[in-house]
Design an enzyme around this catalytic site. Structure first.
Site, PDB file in Angstrom:
ATOM      1  N   LYS A  52      50.356  49.026  43.214  1.00  0.00           N
ATOM      2  CA  LYS A  52      49.126  49.530  42.751  1.00  0.00           C
ATOM      3  C   LYS A  52      48.331  50.002  44.187  1.00  0.00           C
ATOM      4  CE  LYS A  52      49.238  47.512  38.408  1.00  0.00           C
ATOM      5  NZ  LYS A  52      48.816  46.022  37.681  1.00  0.00           N
ATOM      6  N   GLN A  96      44.660  41.435  37.359  1.00  0.00           N
ATOM      7  CA  GLN A  96      46.271  41.299  37.110  1.00  0.00           C
ATOM      8  C   GLN A  96      46.397  40.312  36.148  1.00  0.00           C
ATOM      9  OE1 GLN A  96      48.776  43.617  38.530  1.00  0.00           O
ATOM     10  NE2 GLN A  96      49.988  42.472  37.243  1.00  0.00           N
ATOM     11  N   ASP A 119      42.495  49.684  32.836  1.00  0.00           N
ATOM     12  CA  ASP A 119      43.988  49.221  32.070  1.00  0.00           C
ATOM     13  C   ASP A 119      43.999  49.780  30.789  1.00  0.00           C
ATOM     14  OD1 ASP A 119      45.995  48.123  33.623  1.00  0.00           O
ATOM     15  OD2 ASP A 119      45.018  46.194  33.755  1.00  0.00           O
TER      16      ASP A 119
END
Ligand code: NAP
Length: 281
Positions: A52, A96, A119
């Site tokens: 990322k 995460q 997300d």
């Protein structure tokens, strides 16, 4: 011969388009910034977080990395999220997953400001998707729609069958296919006669989480097959939920693993970071 849908190429195309948009924002004095929080040092999570960061660098997005000890308390993590929610220079916040067992993931996801939920996991984002309002769409399902659109695959009016009903893949991809005017059926572990249902699909999306489960017996001649699964086989090679060699001869188009859906997830995360600027205006 089935068309091999090239996720690597399409994801690079998307990232290159985003680069131009990021540059244009920079000219207006807007520097897009993504905050990435990792708790502990699980090797798989470290690889995802590293990828990322690399994608951010490629596109010109500033990334802030927060590497927290495995022992961090839920309160400490929530306090960091609160600070990042309030910071005007931060456009996106990503935690995460998975988190260590002593931290409640649902509480953490709900703590992120929905306007920074790149997300797309916050219940607000999920709700917005289901009622057709503006909001973040989770990255893997959004990537699947881009793979279809950019490969000339029409969704409107097609019989779309999704295997799997998880919150991160099955449910959101079903909503997106519906939004694209597909006729959508969702299968799960309690579906009776799975083959009978999947054989109807013009577009079959497989997110069952079982290596090479789908063979040609499950697939109609000429169907488009999208394989979301990622596994390591006995030789440590990557494979999907679809038995590629068996299914490819009957499909009209198919995503390989690796190089299909996988690369799209990060490209769509980057897209969400760029979209965040508009949502926050
Ligand atoms: P998951 O949470 O394990 O969900 C699997 C789904 O398959 C469940 O809904 C389950 O039904 C259903 N299922 C299991 N056995 C079945 C059967 N025999 N017949 C019909 N349905 C069955 O998995 P996920 O998180 O959605 O992920 C799916 C796959 O995608 C995994 O391989 C994962 O690694 C991969 N993945 C890839 C990406 C990417 O970026 N490419 C992103 C996310 C996930 P029930 O609900 O009834 O249990």
């Amino acid at each position: 011969m089935a068309l091999r849908i090239d996720g690597k190429k399409i994801s690079t195309e998307i990232k290159d388009e985003l680069k131009v948009k990021v540059e244009a924002y920079k000219e207006q004095g807007i520097d897009i910034c993504l905050a990435v929080i990792q708790v502990g040092n699980d090797p798989a999570s470290s690889v995802y977080v590293g990828n990322k960061k690399k994608a951010c660098e490629y596109i010109g997005i500033r990334s802030l990395a927060y590497e927290l000890e495995e022992s961090v308390t839920q309160e400490e993590l929530l306090s960091l999220i609160k600070t990042l929610n309030e910071r005007e220079d931060v456009n996106g916040i990503l935690v995460q997953l998975p988190l260590p067992k002593h931290i409640d993931e649902d509480v953490v996801i709900r703590a992120i400001d929905p306007k920074k939920d790149v997300d797309g996991f916050h219940p607000y984002s999920v709700g917005a998707l289901s009622i057709g309002e503006e909001g973040f769409v989770s990255c893997t399902p959004a990537g699947i729609i881009q793979l279809c659109k950019r490969s000339g695959i029409e969704i409107a009016g097609k019989e779309c069958v999704v295997i799997g009903r998880s919150n991160i893949v099955g449910k959101p991809i079903s909503m997106l296919l519906l939004r694209e005017n597909g006729t959508v059926t969702v299968c799960h572990s309690r579906t009776k006669d799975l083959k009978e249902v999947t054989k109807r699909a013009d577009i079959l999306v497989v997110a069952i989480g079982k290596p090479k489960f789908i063979t040609k017996e499950y697939v109609k001649d000429g169907a488009v097959v999208i394989d979301v699964g990622i596994h390591r086989n006995e030789n440590n090679k990557l494979c999907g939920d679809v038995d590629f060699d068996d299914v490819e001869p009957v499909a009209s188009a198919i995503t390989p693993v690796p190089g299909g859906v996988g690369p799209m997830t990060i490209a769509m995360l980057m897209n969400n970071c760029v979209e965040a600027v508009k949502l926050q205006k």
